[in-house]
Enzyme design. Structure first.
Site, PDB file in Angstrom:
ATOM      1  N   ARG A 132       0.605  -1.038   0.165  1.00  0.00           N
ATOM      2  CA  ARG A 132       0.088  -0.009   0.168  1.00  0.00           C
ATOM      3  C   ARG A 132       1.045   1.271  -0.127  1.00  0.00           C
ATOM      4  NH1 ARG A 132      -3.222  -2.936   3.817  1.00  0.00           N
ATOM      5  NH2 ARG A 132      -4.730  -4.378   3.534  1.00  0.00           N
ATOM      6  N   LYS A 154       1.686  11.394 -11.534  1.00  0.00           N
ATOM      7  CA  LYS A 154       0.797  10.607 -12.144  1.00  0.00           C
ATOM      8  C   LYS A 154       1.308   8.790 -12.627  1.00  0.00           C
ATOM      9  CE  LYS A 154      -2.779  13.272 -14.240  1.00  0.00           C
ATOM     10  NZ  LYS A 154      -3.381  13.903 -15.622  1.00  0.00           N
ATOM     11  N   GLU A 196       6.262  17.108 -24.735  1.00  0.00           N
ATOM     12  CA  GLU A 196       5.882  17.788 -23.992  1.00  0.00           C
ATOM     13  C   GLU A 196       6.673  19.517 -23.325  1.00  0.00           C
ATOM     14  OE1 GLU A 196       3.578  16.401 -22.820  1.00  0.00           O
ATOM     15  OE2 GLU A 196       4.029  14.168 -22.692  1.00  0.00           O
ATOM     16  N   LYS A 237       5.774  22.730 -14.706  1.00  0.00           N
ATOM     17  CA  LYS A 237       4.886  21.568 -14.395  1.00  0.00           C
ATOM     18  C   LYS A 237       4.797  21.010 -12.393  1.00  0.00           C
ATOM     19  CE  LYS A 237       4.163  16.819 -14.538  1.00  0.00           C
ATOM     20  NZ  LYS A 237       3.531  15.358 -15.419  1.00  0.00           N
ATOM     21  N   GLU A 247      -5.475  17.311  -9.574  1.00  0.00           N
ATOM     22  CA  GLU A 247      -6.131  17.611 -10.830  1.00  0.00           C
ATOM     23  C   GLU A 247      -7.940  17.512 -10.914  1.00  0.00           C
ATOM     24  OE1 GLU A 247      -4.806  15.462 -14.465  1.00  0.00           O
ATOM     25  OE2 GLU A 247      -7.024  15.717 -15.326  1.00  0.00           O
ATOM     26  N   ARG A 251      -5.065  21.555 -12.942  1.00  0.00           N
ATOM     27  CA  ARG A 251      -3.717  20.134 -13.435  1.00  0.00           C
ATOM     28  C   ARG A 251      -4.018  20.105 -15.176  1.00  0.00           C
ATOM     29  NH1 ARG A 251      -0.083  15.477 -10.584  1.00  0.00           N
ATOM     30  NH2 ARG A 251       0.647  14.947 -12.991  1.00  0.00           N
ATOM     31  N   ASN A 255      -2.752  18.685 -19.675  1.00  0.00           N
ATOM     32  CA  ASN A 255      -3.098  17.705 -20.694  1.00  0.00           C
ATOM     33  C   ASN A 255      -2.950  18.144 -22.178  1.00  0.00           C
ATOM     34  OD1 ASN A 255      -5.355  14.867 -20.947  1.00  0.00           O
ATOM     35  ND2 ASN A 255      -4.282  15.338 -18.884  1.00  0.00           N
ATOM     36  N   HIS A 258      -3.405  16.404 -25.765  1.00  0.00           N
ATOM     37  CA  HIS A 258      -3.658  14.629 -25.412  1.00  0.00           C
ATOM     38  C   HIS A 258      -4.923  14.161 -25.766  1.00  0.00           C
ATOM     39  CE1 HIS A 258      -0.004  15.931 -23.224  1.00  0.00           C
ATOM     40  NE2 HIS A 258       1.017  14.786 -22.654  1.00  0.00           N
ATOM     41  N   HIS A 262      -4.037  10.469 -27.385  1.00  0.00           N
ATOM     42  CA  HIS A 262      -4.418   9.495 -26.457  1.00  0.00           C
ATOM     43  C   HIS A 262      -4.512   8.877 -26.838  1.00  0.00           C
ATOM     44  CE1 HIS A 262      -2.751  10.405 -21.985  1.00  0.00           C
ATOM     45  NE2 HIS A 262      -1.607  10.318 -22.137  1.00  0.00           N
ATOM     46  N   HIS A 277       4.357   7.850 -27.118  1.00  0.00           N
ATOM     47  CA  HIS A 277       3.376   8.734 -26.930  1.00  0.00           C
ATOM     48  C   HIS A 277       4.005  10.897 -27.454  1.00  0.00           C
ATOM     49  CE1 HIS A 277       1.231  11.328 -23.672  1.00  0.00           C
ATOM     50  NE2 HIS A 277       2.264  11.877 -23.010  1.00  0.00           N
TER      51      HIS A 277
HETATM   52  N1  LIG Z   1       3.228  10.686 -14.870  1.00  0.00           N
HETATM   53  C1  LIG Z   1       3.769  11.233 -16.025  1.00  0.00           C
HETATM   54  O1  LIG Z   1       2.902  12.146 -15.968  1.00  0.00           O
HETATM   55  C2  LIG Z   1       4.129  11.123 -17.581  1.00  0.00           C
HETATM   56  C3  LIG Z   1       3.661  12.320 -18.390  1.00  0.00           C
HETATM   57  C4  LIG Z   1       4.079  12.469 -19.430  1.00  0.00           C
HETATM   58  C5  LIG Z   1       4.291  10.987 -20.742  1.00  0.00           C
HETATM   59  N2  LIG Z   1       4.011   9.740 -19.627  1.00  0.00           N
HETATM   60  C6  LIG Z   1       4.491   7.997 -20.278  1.00  0.00           C
HETATM   61  O2  LIG Z   1       5.146   8.832 -21.068  1.00  0.00           O
HETATM   62  C7  LIG Z   1       4.709   7.686 -21.719  1.00  0.00           C
HETATM   63  C8  LIG Z   1       6.665   8.107 -22.533  1.00  0.00           C
HETATM   64  O3  LIG Z   1       7.521   8.214 -22.363  1.00  0.00           O
HETATM   65  P1  LIG Z   1       9.264   7.799 -23.129  1.00  0.00           P
HETATM   66  O4  LIG Z   1       8.456   9.210 -24.549  1.00  0.00           O
HETATM   67  O5  LIG Z   1       9.683   8.397 -21.901  1.00  0.00           O
HETATM   68  O6  LIG Z   1       8.964   6.662 -23.282  1.00  0.00           O
HETATM   69  P2  LIG Z   1      10.227   5.710 -23.001  1.00  0.00           P
HETATM   70  O7  LIG Z   1       9.684   5.067 -21.767  1.00  0.00           O
HETATM   71  O8  LIG Z   1       9.166   4.254 -23.986  1.00  0.00           O
HETATM   72  O9  LIG Z   1      11.578   5.243 -23.806  1.00  0.00           O
HETATM   73  C9  LIG Z   1      11.669   6.149 -24.873  1.00  0.00           C
HETATM   74  C10 LIG Z   1      12.780   4.686 -25.628  1.00  0.00           C
HETATM   75  O10 LIG Z   1      14.004   5.350 -25.483  1.00  0.00           O
HETATM   76  C11 LIG Z   1      14.927   4.099 -24.524  1.00  0.00           C
HETATM   77  N3  LIG Z   1      15.616   4.796 -23.721  1.00  0.00           N
HETATM   78  C12 LIG Z   1      14.858   5.859 -22.782  1.00  0.00           C
HETATM   79  N4  LIG Z   1      16.255   6.589 -22.281  1.00  0.00           N
HETATM   80  C13 LIG Z   1      17.169   6.340 -22.969  1.00  0.00           C
HETATM   81  C14 LIG Z   1      18.722   6.830 -23.248  1.00  0.00           C
HETATM   82  N5  LIG Z   1      18.816   7.242 -21.845  1.00  0.00           N
HETATM   83  N6  LIG Z   1      19.381   6.207 -23.810  1.00  0.00           N
HETATM   84  C15 LIG Z   1      19.118   5.228 -25.219  1.00  0.00           C
HETATM   85  N7  LIG Z   1      17.532   4.657 -24.646  1.00  0.00           N
HETATM   86  C16 LIG Z   1      17.253   5.233 -23.981  1.00  0.00           C
HETATM   87  C17 LIG Z   1      13.936   3.023 -24.135  1.00  0.00           C
HETATM   88  O11 LIG Z   1      14.802   2.072 -23.581  1.00  0.00           O
HETATM   89  C18 LIG Z   1      13.101   3.423 -24.982  1.00  0.00           C
HETATM   90  O12 LIG Z   1      12.685   2.572 -26.055  1.00  0.00           O
HETATM   91  C19 LIG Z   1       4.044   7.582 -21.797  1.00  0.00           C
HETATM   92  O13 LIG Z   1       3.198   5.639 -21.382  1.00  0.00           O
HETATM   93  C20 LIG Z   1       3.028   8.453 -21.750  1.00  0.00           C
HETATM   94  O14 LIG Z   1       1.522   8.011 -21.255  1.00  0.00           O
HETATM   95  C21 LIG Z   1       3.099  10.415 -17.706  1.00  0.00           C
HETATM   96  O1  LIG Z   2       0.987  15.684 -15.248  1.00  0.00           O
HETATM   97  C1  LIG Z   2      -0.363  15.900 -15.592  1.00  0.00           C
HETATM   98  O2  LIG Z   2      -1.343  16.037 -15.332  1.00  0.00           O
HETATM   99  C2  LIG Z   2      -0.603  15.241 -17.083  1.00  0.00           C
HETATM  100  O3  LIG Z   2      -1.215  15.875 -18.013  1.00  0.00           O
HETATM  101  C3  LIG Z   2       1.514  15.117 -17.348  1.00  0.00           C
HETATM  102  C4  LIG Z   2       0.763  14.339 -19.281  1.00  0.00           C
HETATM  103  O4  LIG Z   2       2.004  14.938 -20.088  1.00  0.00           O
HETATM  104  C5  LIG Z   2       1.473  12.970 -19.558  1.00  0.00           C
HETATM  105  O5  LIG Z   2       0.738  11.906 -20.818  1.00  0.00           O
HETATM  106  C6  LIG Z   2      -0.021  12.445 -18.592  1.00  0.00           C
HETATM  107  O6  LIG Z   2       0.268  10.518 -17.823  1.00  0.00           O
HETATM  108  C7  LIG Z   2      -1.674  12.105 -19.109  1.00  0.00           C
HETATM  109  O7  LIG Z   2      -2.444  12.051 -18.099  1.00  0.00           O
HETATM  110  P1  LIG Z   2      -3.557  11.846 -18.464  1.00  0.00           P
HETATM  111  O8  LIG Z   2      -4.054  11.854 -16.480  1.00  0.00           O
HETATM  112  O9  LIG Z   2      -4.562  11.823 -19.156  1.00  0.00           O
HETATM  113  O10 LIG Z   2      -3.404  10.240 -18.305  1.00  0.00           O
HETATM  114 ZN   LIG Z   3       1.928  13.510 -22.225  1.00  0.00          ZN
END
Ligand SMILES: NC(=O)c1ccc[n+]([C@@H]2O[C@H](COP(=O)([O-])OP(=O)(O)OC[C@H]3O[C@@H](n4cnc5c(N)ncnc54)[C@H](O)[C@@H]3O)[C@@H](O)[C@H]2O)c1
Ligand SMILES: O=C(O)C(=O)C[C@@H](O)[C@H](O)[C@H](O)COP(=O)(O)O
Ligand SMILES: [Zn+2]
Length: 382
Positions: A132, A154, A196, A237, A247, A251, A255, A258, A262, A277
Site C-alpha cells: 500500500r 501520476k 512536451e 509543471k 487534477e 492541472r 493535458n 492529449h 491518447h 506518446h
Molecule cells: N506520469 C506522467 O505525468 C506522464 C507525463 C508524460 C508522459 N507519460 C508517459 O510516459 C510514457 C512515454 O515515455 P517516454 O517517451 O520516456 O518513452 P519510453 O519510456 O518508452 O522511452 C523511449 C525509448 O527510449 C529508450 N531509452 C530511454 N532512455 C534512454 C537513454 N538514455 N538512452 C537510450 N535509450 C533510452 C527506451 O528504452 C525506449 O525505447 C508514456 O507512457 C506516457 O503516457 C507520463
Molecule cells: O501530469 C499531468 O497532469 C499531465 O497531464 C502530463 C501529461 O503529459 C501526461 O501524458 C499524463 O500522463 C497524462 O495524464 P492522463 O491523466 O491524461 O493520463
Molecule cells: Zn504527456
C-alpha cells in the site's frame, strides 16, 4: 564516477523544489548528476532499492547505478523489462510487484525508476500499491521523462479501454535528471520528448515558446539550452502540480494535446513502432490549436506557427502522419469518450485563445468534434 566529477556535477545541479507539504521533494537537473547518485539516494535513509529499468537503458546505466548505491550501503536488485509502450500493462505490473516483494523491499526502502516515462509510470504505480505504498525515486533517462513524466506523481498503466486508465497518484521522494543521459537517446525519442517541452510554452508561456523556436537545436545537441529547457519545464509543471495535485481543476491544462494524442495511441494499439506518446502529443497540440481556430477562438496563424515549428523539428502534426492510419472518426470519438476529463458524458478539451493562452473547455459537443475530425481527415486525403 570519480569524486572529482561528482563534485563538479554537484556544483552545476539546478534544484527545482516541489513544495507539496509532507510529500515535498526536489528535482535535481544537471549534466553528470548520475555521479552523485549514491550519496543523494543514500541520504533518503533507505536500506534497499529495487531498480526498475528496460532492455535499452539497463545495459547502458544499470550496473554503474547499482554499484554506486551499493558503495553507499544499499542492497540492490535490478528488474529489467521490454522497452516500449506495451510494457505499461497488467502483466508487467504483476512482474514488477512480485520482483519488488521478492527483493523484500519494505515501505521505507525504495523502488527506483531508471528509464523513460514507461518505466517511471509503471514502477511508480507498483510502488504505490506494493505494501500500500513504498517510497520511490525517479531517475528519468528520456527528455520526455525529465521534463514531464518524472514530476507530479501520476503513475499507471494502459488498459484496452484507453491510456493510463488504471493508476494512482504517488509522488516520488526525489527526481534526479542527469541531462548527459540523453546523449544516448535516439533522435526519434528526443523529438517526442520535445513535444512536451513545447507544450509548456503553448499552455501559458508565449515567451518560452519563442525561446524554444530559437533554441531547440541546443536542446538536441546537449548544450546549456538542454539543462535550461529541462529545469524550466520542471518549474512550469511543479507550479501547476502544487496548485492542483490531484487534477480537480487547473492541472488539466497539462493535458493540452492529449485528448487527441491518447486516442491515437489507443488506436495504434500502444505500438511504439507506429506512434510514441510524444508524437501523439505533437499531433494533438497542432489539432488542439486547429480545433480552437475552427471554433473561432484562436487565430489560425498561431496554429500555423506551431505546426511550422513542430515540422521543422521533425515531428508529425497531422492525422495523416500516423503510420498505418489514424482510424475512423467513430473510432477516434470512441477512444476520446474514455478520456479522464469526460464529465457527465461530455468531453472536456484544452483549447486556446492563442499561443500561451490555453484554457479548460468543458462540455464540448461531440458533434463539433466530429465535424472537425472529418474536415481534418478529408483535408489529408484531398
Ligand atoms: N506520469 C506522467 O505525468 C506522464 C507525463 C508524460 C508522459 N507519460 C508517459 O510516459 C510514457 C512515454 O515515455 P517516454 O517517451 O520516456 O518513452 P519510453 O519510456 O518508452 O522511452 C523511449 C525509448 O527510449 C529508450 N531509452 C530511454 N532512455 C534512454 C537513454 N538514455 N538512452 C537510450 N535509450 C533510452 C527506451 O528504452 C525506449 O525505447 C508514456 O507512457 C506516457 O503516457 C507520463
Ligand atoms: O501530469 C499531468 O497532469 C499531465 O497531464 C502530463 C501529461 O503529459 C501526461 O501524458 C499524463 O500522463 C497524462 O495524464 P492522463 O491523466 O491524461 O493520463
Ligand atoms: Zn504527456
Amino acid at each position: 564516477m570519480s569524486s572529482a566529477s561528482a563534485q563538479a556535477s554537484t556544483a552545476s545541479a539546478l534544484t527545482v523544489p516541489v513544495p507539496l507539504g509532507e510529500r515535498a521533494y526536489d528535482i535535481l537537473v544537471g549534466r553528470g548528476l548520475i555521479g552523485t547518485v549514491g550519496s543523494r539516494i543514500a541520504a533518503l535513509g533507505a536500506r534497499a532499492a529495487a531498480i526498475v529499468t528496460d532492455e535499452h537503458v539497463g545495459p547502458l546505466y544499470a550496473q554503474a547505478f547499482s554499484d554506486a548505491l551499493q558503495t553507499h550501503g544499499l542492497r540492490t536488485s535490478v528488474i529489467t523489462l521490454a522497452p516500449g509502450e506495451a510494457t505499461k500493462s497488467y502483466a508487467s505490473l504483476e512482474r514488477v510487484c512480485d520482483a519488488v516483494l521478492e527483493a523484500k523491499i519494505e515501505r521505507g526502502d525504495l523502488v527506483i525508476a531508471l528509464g523513460g516515462g514507461v518505466i517511471g509510470d509503471l514502477a511508480g504505480f507498483a510502488a504505490a500499491v506494493v505494501r500500500r505504498g513504498v517510497r520511490f525515486v525517479q531517475v528519468p533517462t528520456t527528455l520526455l521523462a525529465q521534463v514531464d513524466s518524472s514530476v507530479g506523481g501520476k503513475t499507471g498503466i494502459n488498459s484496452r479501454h484507453g491510456k493510463n486508465l488504471v493508476g494512482a497518484f504517488h509522488q516520488p521522494s526525489l527526481v534526479l535528471a542527469d541531462t548527459a543521459l540523453l546523449d544516448t537517446l535516439p533522435l526519434r525519442e528526443m523529438r517526442a520528448g520535445y513535444a512536451e517541452v513545447v507544450k509548456y510554452g503553448l499552455i501559458d508561456d508565449a515567451r518560452f515558446f519563442a525561446w524554444c523556436e530559437r533554441n531547440w537545436r541546443g536542446i538536441f545537441e546537449g548544450g546549456m539550452e538542454r539543462d535550461e529547457a529541462v529545469a524550466q519545464s520542471c518549474r512550469a509543471k511543479a507550479a501547476v502540480v502544487v496548485r492542483d495535485e490531484h487534477e480537480t481543476g487547473d492541472r488539466a491544462l497539462l493535458n493540452l494535446g492529449h485528448t487527441f494524442g491518447h486516442a491515437l495511441e489507443k488506436i495504434t494499439a500502444y505500438d511504439s513502432a507506429r506512434l510514441v506518446h510524444g508524437e501523439g502529443v505533437a499531433i494533438g497540440l497542432n489539432l488542439a490549436f486547429r480545433f480552437s481556430a475552427a471554433l473561432g477562438l484562436c487565430p489560425i496563424s498561431d496554429a500555423e506557427r506551431i505546426e511550422a515549428h513542430l515540422t521543422s523539428v521533425g515531428l508529425p502534426t497531422r492525422l495523416s502522419h500516423v503510420p498505418g492510419g489514424c482510424g475512423t472518426v467513430d473510432e477516434l470519438l470512441d477512444a476520446m469518450a474514455q478520456d479522464k476529463k469526460v464529465k457527465g458524458g461530455s468531453l472536456t478539451f484544452i483549447l486556446a485563445k492563442g499561443i500561451g493562452q490555453s484554457f479548460i473547455a468543458p462540455g464540448i459537443e461531440a458533434g463539433k468534434v466530429r465535424t472537425f475530425l472529418m474536415s481534418e481527415i478529408n483535408a489529408s486525403s484531398s
